[in-house]
Design an enzyme around this catalytic site. Structure first.
Site, PDB file in Angstrom:
ATOM      1  N   VAL A 247       0.840  -1.002   0.019  1.00 36.50           N
ATOM      2  CA  VAL A 247      -0.116   0.137   0.080  1.00 36.50           C
ATOM      3  C   VAL A 247       0.897   1.273  -0.087  1.00 36.50           C
ATOM      4  CG1 VAL A 247      -1.964   1.249   1.078  1.00 36.50           C
ATOM      5  CG2 VAL A 247      -1.605  -1.340   1.329  1.00 36.50           C
ATOM      6  N   HIS A 248       1.733   1.091  -1.270  1.00 41.11           N
ATOM      7  CA  HIS A 248       2.777   2.219  -1.118  1.00 41.11           C
ATOM      8  C   HIS A 248       2.677   3.593  -0.551  1.00 41.11           C
ATOM      9  CE1 HIS A 248       3.667  -0.433  -4.770  1.00 41.11           C
ATOM     10  NE2 HIS A 248       2.753  -0.339  -4.811  1.00 41.11           N
ATOM     11  N   ASP A 249       1.679   4.167  -0.971  1.00 41.68           N
ATOM     12  CA  ASP A 249       1.589   5.448  -0.460  1.00 41.68           C
ATOM     13  C   ASP A 249       1.274   6.016   0.822  1.00 41.68           C
ATOM     14  OD1 ASP A 249       1.887   5.896  -3.607  1.00 41.68           O
ATOM     15  OD2 ASP A 249      -0.098   6.520  -3.833  1.00 41.68           O
TER      16      ASP A 249
END
Ligand code: BDR
Ligand code: CA
Length: 320
Positions: A247-249
């Site tokens: 959930v990179h961001d």
């Protein structure tokens, strides 16, 4: 404790949505505004998604400013209008969140960024988690911006890992000229959160159950969104641990409240803007071969447990 001010620059987007919820709801953060850029989806869709997310978690007070609808220089490549099939695969047509009743602001993203930083009397961290077009355009409009922004935390790039090509990560590949300008602009404090780090902070189906059980708007929405991401990753881009997705961001926002969540190294990074096979690659001088000065704290590793616990603790409080 005075909450840390931040501006998020997003292309919402499933993982951007979780980043927005974390920034909007964590008590140690003060989300001053959200700027939106072309990327995962066409910019109008990203703006609509951003408004939906903020409304859904009771933060309709946070202003949203639309920005670039295409890359800075390139007119037909890589993603003039969203990222097509791949964008829909990872981010859906729109987010599974009710429609918004409000509108974006009249000012553009660049106007907001330039005016806010010119007028700032307190530090405001800039967190770009999409292509870097808006930030590069703001630098062009106000060359002093690099000295006005005290800290930048960017989701972008990869060293061991590429996701859109073998060499490149999506946010950098999506506008390589913009990324090159931002990394070369001389911002005093840049953290670059690589795929290498975000792929360590994997969120699982059982984490989604935990988030859904919170029963809050943010917990339930994040659970649904991350399940969608895991389903997609299982099909198209399997992670080393089955039934998980990055959930990179949101990891960039988590770093603002828990500096120990990322492991960074101070290094020089430049962006390839001409390569046939390597366009958009972050060239990271891990062995100090270039003679170029370090320009970023580069995150290669992350603590998954701390990340998931932070999401769960923050979203448990939402809607109270
Ligand atoms: C990045 O690309 C986008 O698809 C995500 O929202 C994230 O910002 C990961 O490569
Ligand atoms: Ca993004």
């Amino acid at each position: 404790m005075i909450p840390r001010k931040l501006i998020l620059d997003v292309d919402t987007g499933t993982d951007d949505a979780v980043a927005i919820m974390l920034a909007a709801l964590h008590p140690a953060l003060d989300l001053v505004g959200v700027t939106v850029v072309n990327g995962n989806l066409p910019v109008e869709t990203c703006t609509d998604n951003t408004l939906r997310v903020l409304d859904h978690v009771g933060r309709s007070d946070v202003p949203v400013f639309e920005g670039a609808d295409r890359p800075l220089v390139r007119t037909d490549f890589p993603i003039p209008r969203g990222s097509g099939e791949q964008g829909a695969r990872y981010h859906g047509e729109t987010l599974p969140i009710p429609a918004t009743r409000r509108r974006k602001e009249r000012s553009t993203a660049v106007e907001f960024l330039v005016e806010t930083y010119r007028a700032a009397t307190e530090p405001i961290t800039l967190v770009p988690v999409g292509t870097l077009t808006n930030i590069a355009a703001a630098l062009a409009a106000e060359p002093r911006l690099a000295s006005l922004v005290p800290e930048v935390v960017i989701m972008g790039g990869g060293h061991e890992i590429g996701n859109v090509t073998p060499a490149a990560e999506f946010n950098i590949w999506g506008d390589p000229e913009a990324a090159a300008r931002v990394l070369g602009a001389g911002f005093p404090k840049v953290t670059l959160v690589l795929l290498d780090a975000t792929h360590k902070a994997l969120v699982s189906y059982s984490d989604c159950e935990r988030l859904a059980a919170l029963g809050t708007p943010a917990g339930m929405a994040t659970s649904e969104i991350v399940r969608f991401r895991i389903d997609t990753h299982e099909k198209w881009q399997k992670m080393p641990i089955a039934g998980t997705a990055p959930v990179h961001d949101a990891l960039c926002v988590a770093f603002l409240v828990d500096r120990g969540i990322l492991a960074t190294r101070r290094l020089n990074v430049v962006v390839e803007t001409a390569g046939t096979y390597t366009l958009g690659r972050t060239v990271i001088d891990v062995h100090r071969r270039s003679g170029r000065e370090p320009n970023a704290d580069v995150a290669f590793d992350a603590d998954a447990r701390r990340f998931v616990d932070l999401l769960a603790e923050t979203f448990a409080r939402s809607g109270e």
